[in-house]
Design a protein around this motif. Structure first.
Motif, PDB file in Angstrom:
ATOM      1  N   GLY A  42     -54.826  88.043  47.444  1.00 54.22           N
ATOM      2  CA  GLY A  42     -53.763  89.034  47.579  1.00 54.22           C
ATOM      3  C   GLY A  42     -52.766  88.987  46.439  1.00 54.22           C
ATOM      4  O   GLY A  42     -51.628  89.435  46.566  1.00 54.22           O
ATOM      5  N   SER A  90     -51.903  92.541  44.988  1.00 54.21           N
ATOM      6  CA  SER A  90     -51.087  93.222  46.001  1.00 54.21           C
ATOM      7  C   SER A  90     -49.668  92.675  46.002  1.00 54.21           C
ATOM      8  O   SER A  90     -48.699  93.428  46.146  1.00 54.21           O
ATOM      9  CB  SER A  90     -51.693  93.044  47.394  1.00 54.21           C
ATOM     10  N   ASP A 112     -54.113  82.928  50.780  1.00 58.68           N
ATOM     11  CA  ASP A 112     -54.263  83.567  52.091  1.00 58.68           C
ATOM     12  C   ASP A 112     -53.795  82.565  53.140  1.00 58.68           C
ATOM     13  O   ASP A 112     -54.286  81.432  53.172  1.00 58.68           O
ATOM     14  CB  ASP A 112     -55.747  83.930  52.292  1.00 58.68           C
ATOM     15  N   THR A 128     -49.780  84.373  51.813  1.00 62.69           N
ATOM     16  CA  THR A 128     -49.777  85.819  51.997  1.00 62.69           C
ATOM     17  C   THR A 128     -50.712  86.257  53.127  1.00 62.69           C
ATOM     18  O   THR A 128     -51.391  85.437  53.732  1.00 62.69           O
ATOM     19  CB  THR A 128     -50.107  86.536  50.670  1.00 62.69           C
ATOM     20  N   LYS A 129     -50.690  87.544  53.398  1.00 65.39           N
ATOM     21  CA  LYS A 129     -51.376  88.132  54.569  1.00 65.39           C
ATOM     22  C   LYS A 129     -50.818  87.519  55.843  1.00 65.39           C
ATOM     23  O   LYS A 129     -51.538  87.319  56.827  1.00 65.39           O
ATOM     24  CB  LYS A 129     -52.898  87.959  54.469  1.00 65.39           C
ATOM     25  N   ASP A 179     -49.150  88.796  57.925  1.00 65.41           N
ATOM     26  CA  ASP A 179     -49.282  89.744  59.037  1.00 65.41           C
ATOM     27  C   ASP A 179     -50.504  89.439  59.893  1.00 65.41           C
ATOM     28  O   ASP A 179     -50.627  89.947  61.007  1.00 65.41           O
ATOM     29  CB  ASP A 179     -49.359  91.177  58.488  1.00 65.41           C
ATOM     30  N   LYS A 180     -51.408  88.602  59.384  1.00 67.77           N
ATOM     31  CA  LYS A 180     -52.632  88.271  60.123  1.00 67.77           C
ATOM     32  C   LYS A 180     -52.394  87.214  61.201  1.00 67.77           C
ATOM     33  O   LYS A 180     -53.277  86.950  62.011  1.00 67.77           O
ATOM     34  CB  LYS A 180     -53.716  87.756  59.169  1.00 67.77           C
ATOM     35  N   SER A 231     -46.091  88.974  53.143  1.00 68.45           N
ATOM     36  CA  SER A 231     -47.064  90.022  53.468  1.00 68.45           C
ATOM     37  C   SER A 231     -46.805  91.248  52.616  1.00 68.45           C
ATOM     38  O   SER A 231     -45.722  91.829  52.673  1.00 68.45           O
ATOM     39  CB  SER A 231     -46.979  90.405  54.952  1.00 68.45           C
ATOM     40  N   LEU A 250     -48.561  93.875  53.036  1.00 76.61           N
ATOM     41  CA  LEU A 250     -48.748  94.965  53.993  1.00 76.61           C
ATOM     42  C   LEU A 250     -47.448  95.283  54.724  1.00 76.61           C
ATOM     43  O   LEU A 250     -47.033  96.439  54.815  1.00 76.61           O
ATOM     44  CB  LEU A 250     -49.840  94.579  55.000  1.00 76.61           C
TER      45      LEU A 250
END
Ligand SMILES: Nc1nc2c(ncn2[C@@H]2O[C@H](COP(=O)(O)OP(=O)(O)O)[C@@H](O)[C@H]2O)c(=O)[nH]1
Ligand SMILES: [Mg+2]
Length: 209
Positions: A38, A41, A117, A145-146, A148-149, A179, A181
């Motif tokens: 990520g 991103s 991640d 990161t991520k 939100d998962k 995140s 996202l």
């Protein structure tokens, strides 16, 4: 308030070898991480641009160091991803040589942002990057990161677990969830980047002579 310089970031150059790097002027901060972690991103989110650093669902293709200029003297650097299973051994070796040399020699490099991640932190290649940063006392900031998962509980558990693993290994680093996202943790990263790229109070020379 986010420094408007990030919003004005522009692609500068891609380098495949150390000879292709832009001149050692001003300051830069590099982003490292395994393929698909990520990284691109994160850079896009931090710069509030959709496609500054390209994001991809087919990782592992490029081994370029990509430079983005915030202004004439400040750069963000997207390092080639790693850990992609299908990469041939010769390419993996070349990656190691390029990364270790860049991290060891690049004097204008002010800090490393390690993007992992949150569900798969601290792979062997991540430790290698951490080791290279540590070897020259390069400031290290970890983005999990991520985020939100994960739900909040497991998310914070992972942040603590990663911070502890680094501390146990004698590595000084800051660790945060992020995140792209959900735009979570953006201001925290900016705090770190501002300090590395814009802060003049440490009296560090800026290549001004
Ligand atoms: N859910 C979620 N997906 C993300 C996040 N950041 C990146 N991704 C996805 O993960 C994949 C790889 O992202 P990319 O930025 O290209 O990773 P890179 O290879 O490290 O540059 C893409 O499909 C992204 O949409 C995030 O914060 N949350
Ligand atoms: Mg990328």
């Amino acid at each position: 308030m986010i420094n408007p310089a990030y919003h004005q970031a522009e692609f500068l150059i891609s380098a495949a070898t150390l000879k292709g790097l832009p001149p050692e002027q001003g300051r830069e901060v590099a982003f490292a991480g395994r393929s698909n972690a990520g990284k691109s991103s994160a850079i896009n989110t931090l710069c509030r641009q959709r496609a500054l650093a390209r994001t991809s669902k087919t990782p592992g293709r490029t081994q370029l160091i990509n430079f983005f200029a915030l202004d004439d003297t400040r750069r963000l650097v997207d390092l080639p991803g790693y850990g992609y299973a299908k990469v041939p051994e010769a390419m993996r070796r070349r990656w190691g040589q390029l990364m270790s040399a860049y991290l060891a020699q690049r004097a204008c490099l002010r800090g490393l942002v390690l993007v992992m991640d949150i569900r798969h932190p601290l792979t062997p290649h991540d430790w290698q990057m951490i080791g290279w940063a540590h070897a020259r006392q390069l400031p290290l900031h970890v983005l999990l990161t991520k985020s939100d998962k994960l739900k909040r509980g497991p998310m914070m558990d992972t942040v603590r677990r990663v911070a502890r693993a680094l501390g146990d290994d004698g590595v000084t680093a800051t660790v945060q969830p992020f995140s792209a996202l959900k735009k979570q943790g953006v201001e925290d990263v900016h705090g770190v980047l501002d300090c590395w790229l814009f802060d003049d109070t440490d009296g560090a020379a800026d290549g001004g002579g």
